[in-house]
Design a protein around this motif. Sequence first.
Motif, PDB file in Angstrom:
ATOM      1  N   SER A  96       3.450  14.810  -4.592  1.00 58.77           N
ATOM      2  CA  SER A  96       2.997  15.007  -5.963  1.00 58.77           C
ATOM      3  C   SER A  96       1.776  14.137  -6.289  1.00 58.77           C
ATOM      4  O   SER A  96       0.838  14.040  -5.511  1.00 58.77           O
ATOM      5  CB  SER A  96       4.163  14.732  -6.916  1.00 58.77           C
ATOM      6  OG  SER A  96       3.864  15.160  -8.222  1.00 58.77           O
ATOM      7  N   PHE A  97       1.783  13.485  -7.462  1.00 59.62           N
ATOM      8  CA  PHE A  97       0.632  12.686  -7.877  1.00 59.62           C
ATOM      9  C   PHE A  97       0.411  11.503  -6.935  1.00 59.62           C
ATOM     10  O   PHE A  97      -0.729  11.151  -6.630  1.00 59.62           O
ATOM     11  CB  PHE A  97       0.816  12.203  -9.319  1.00 59.62           C
ATOM     12  CG  PHE A  97       0.626  13.288 -10.345  1.00 59.62           C
ATOM     13  CD1 PHE A  97      -0.644  13.721 -10.700  1.00 59.62           C
ATOM     14  CD2 PHE A  97       1.714  13.900 -10.933  1.00 59.62           C
ATOM     15  CE1 PHE A  97      -0.830  14.733 -11.626  1.00 59.62           C
ATOM     16  CE2 PHE A  97       1.540  14.917 -11.865  1.00 59.62           C
ATOM     17  CZ  PHE A  97       0.260  15.332 -12.227  1.00 59.62           C
ATOM     18  N   SER A  98       1.480  10.881  -6.460  1.00 57.69           N
ATOM     19  CA  SER A  98       1.335   9.767  -5.522  1.00 57.69           C
ATOM     20  C   SER A  98       0.733  10.246  -4.207  1.00 57.69           C
ATOM     21  O   SER A  98       0.036   9.488  -3.524  1.00 57.69           O
ATOM     22  CB  SER A  98       2.688   9.100  -5.274  1.00 57.69           C
ATOM     23  OG  SER A  98       3.192   8.522  -6.459  1.00 57.69           O
ATOM     24  N   GLY A  99       1.009  11.503  -3.861  1.00 59.60           N
ATOM     25  CA  GLY A  99       0.432  12.064  -2.647  1.00 59.60           C
ATOM     26  C   GLY A  99      -1.074  12.203  -2.758  1.00 59.60           C
ATOM     27  O   GLY A  99      -1.825  11.787  -1.868  1.00 59.60           O
ATOM     28  N   GLY A 100      -1.540  12.774  -3.878  1.00 52.97           N
ATOM     29  CA  GLY A 100      -2.980  12.933  -4.068  1.00 52.97           C
ATOM     30  C   GLY A 100      -3.694  11.607  -4.165  1.00 52.97           C
ATOM     31  O   GLY A 100      -4.764  11.406  -3.570  1.00 52.97           O
ATOM     32  N   MET A 101      -3.120  10.662  -4.915  1.00 51.63           N
ATOM     33  CA  MET A 101      -3.737   9.339  -5.043  1.00 51.63           C
ATOM     34  C   MET A 101      -3.746   8.617  -3.703  1.00 51.63           C
ATOM     35  O   MET A 101      -4.696   7.896  -3.374  1.00 51.63           O
ATOM     36  CB  MET A 101      -2.998   8.511  -6.088  1.00 51.63           C
ATOM     37  CG  MET A 101      -3.150   9.028  -7.504  1.00 51.63           C
ATOM     38  SD  MET A 101      -2.330   7.921  -8.701  1.00 51.63           S
ATOM     39  CE  MET A 101      -2.475   8.896 -10.199  1.00 51.63           C
ATOM     40  N   GLY A 102      -2.688   8.799  -2.921  1.00 54.92           N
ATOM     41  CA  GLY A 102      -2.616   8.156  -1.611  1.00 54.92           C
ATOM     42  C   GLY A 102      -3.680   8.657  -0.654  1.00 54.92           C
ATOM     43  O   GLY A 102      -4.203   7.887   0.158  1.00 54.92           O
ATOM     44  N   LEU A 103      -4.019   9.957  -0.738  1.00 56.79           N
ATOM     45  CA  LEU A 103      -5.085  10.486   0.109  1.00 56.79           C
ATOM     46  C   LEU A 103      -6.417   9.826  -0.230  1.00 56.79           C
ATOM     47  O   LEU A 103      -7.206   9.503   0.669  1.00 56.79           O
ATOM     48  CB  LEU A 103      -5.198  12.006  -0.066  1.00 56.79           C
ATOM     49  CG  LEU A 103      -4.084  12.844   0.554  1.00 56.79           C
ATOM     50  CD1 LEU A 103      -4.291  14.321   0.212  1.00 56.79           C
ATOM     51  CD2 LEU A 103      -4.027  12.661   2.071  1.00 56.79           C
ATOM     52  N   ILE A 104      -6.673   9.634  -1.529  1.00 57.90           N
ATOM     53  CA  ILE A 104      -7.897   8.937  -1.932  1.00 57.90           C
ATOM     54  C   ILE A 104      -7.885   7.513  -1.362  1.00 57.90           C
ATOM     55  O   ILE A 104      -8.873   7.054  -0.778  1.00 57.90           O
ATOM     56  CB  ILE A 104      -8.031   8.897  -3.465  1.00 57.90           C
ATOM     57  CG1 ILE A 104      -8.158  10.315  -4.039  1.00 57.90           C
ATOM     58  CG2 ILE A 104      -9.249   8.065  -3.870  1.00 57.90           C
ATOM     59  CD1 ILE A 104      -8.112  10.383  -5.555  1.00 57.90           C
ATOM     60  N   ALA A 105      -6.752   6.820  -1.526  1.00 59.39           N
ATOM     61  CA  ALA A 105      -6.652   5.439  -1.040  1.00 59.39           C
ATOM     62  C   ALA A 105      -6.864   5.355   0.466  1.00 59.39           C
ATOM     63  O   ALA A 105      -7.543   4.448   0.956  1.00 59.39           O
ATOM     64  CB  ALA A 105      -5.284   4.860  -1.417  1.00 59.39           C
ATOM     65  N   ALA A 106      -6.291   6.305   1.196  1.00 60.87           N
ATOM     66  CA  ALA A 106      -6.385   6.275   2.661  1.00 60.87           C
ATOM     67  C   ALA A 106      -7.789   6.610   3.165  1.00 60.87           C
ATOM     68  O   ALA A 106      -8.100   6.355   4.329  1.00 60.87           O
ATOM     69  CB  ALA A 106      -5.370   7.251   3.264  1.00 60.87           C
TER      70      ALA A 106
END
Length: 345
Positions: A129-139
């Motif tokens: 979900s939202f943590s997934g999308g934000m995590g892709l940016i972070a990674a």
Amino acid sequence: MKPYVLAIPLVLSYAGLKQKKSLERKELRLPDTGRRAFHFYPTGKNPNSLPGVYIQHGMSAMGIDDLRILELAENIASSNHSVILPELPEVKGLRIEEKTISNIQDLMMEIHSAKQLFNGDDLGYLSASFSGGMGLIAASKSNTRNKIKSSMVIGAYCNFLDTVPFVFSNYHIDPYAVYVILFNMLHRFEPKLAEELESVYYEAALDNGLKRLGTDARSEDLLKKTSSQAKEFFSQVGADANFRMQLAKRVLDTVPENLPENLSPFYQLETLEGPVSLLHGQTDSVISPEESEKLALLFQKKRIPYVHRTSTALTHGDSLPLHSQIFGVPALLQTFGSFLYWLNR
């Protein structure tokens, strides 16, 4: 070994057809950030000999105590991995904030440097979900891209600007995300109503997420104490589809400048050194399966290796009984299998 073969034990455990391995489960505080975390790994194994998986929980008031995220962590650990499950207070508190991206970056750096938690080289990122999308940016940032060997996101979004209208259009199927967005954003365009309704929407999200029903639904009790205008607004959100779509536009028109772009992989994704597995529920009513399709196109454009599948075996990150969704199993095997294969390669 074919990637899908690696995921067979994982899927069988989810289906209850295979017993999980005996696991060590430890609660700890990460040394740099002080974040509360759980650490899972197979009993008898030394975690610093195992590939690591950083799982970031989603927007649930249970945080890392949510049984769904614990089950996922246990199943991944049972497949001979060291799983680190840290808690982010703002995500647990249902807050949509840019700082979550930098907080995930910090955790990626901290976990990667904590060599006693895994083998020190092979670290994967898994979220939804939202943590997934934000995590892709972070990674994808310059200081983390060489730390994350493989990523997997379930029901993630690509463009926040498209996600908000979709959420409001599916209120009648699952209102949870609408409650969360209004809890976060209502004060920006209806400040007086927000004074009364922020707590109502927060409790409504908890009632939905925790499945509180009837007299145990605190949002209903709180709503009774509000003004007639607040009650009317709350009722109109539930009853009027056109009103909801107007609200979606007001949300996007009044959020802080550049917030939707800053939260969106579509605008913020730099590059990823590790490949990505994209899994999306075919009937996801919170984030459209088209969001994962857009992520796949973005990865293709940036020449990032990926695998992308939709499945009938899950909704918005929640698995359905596999015996009733057998045709959705191949997508689970392909995505989870690819994630584990790339991580262990």
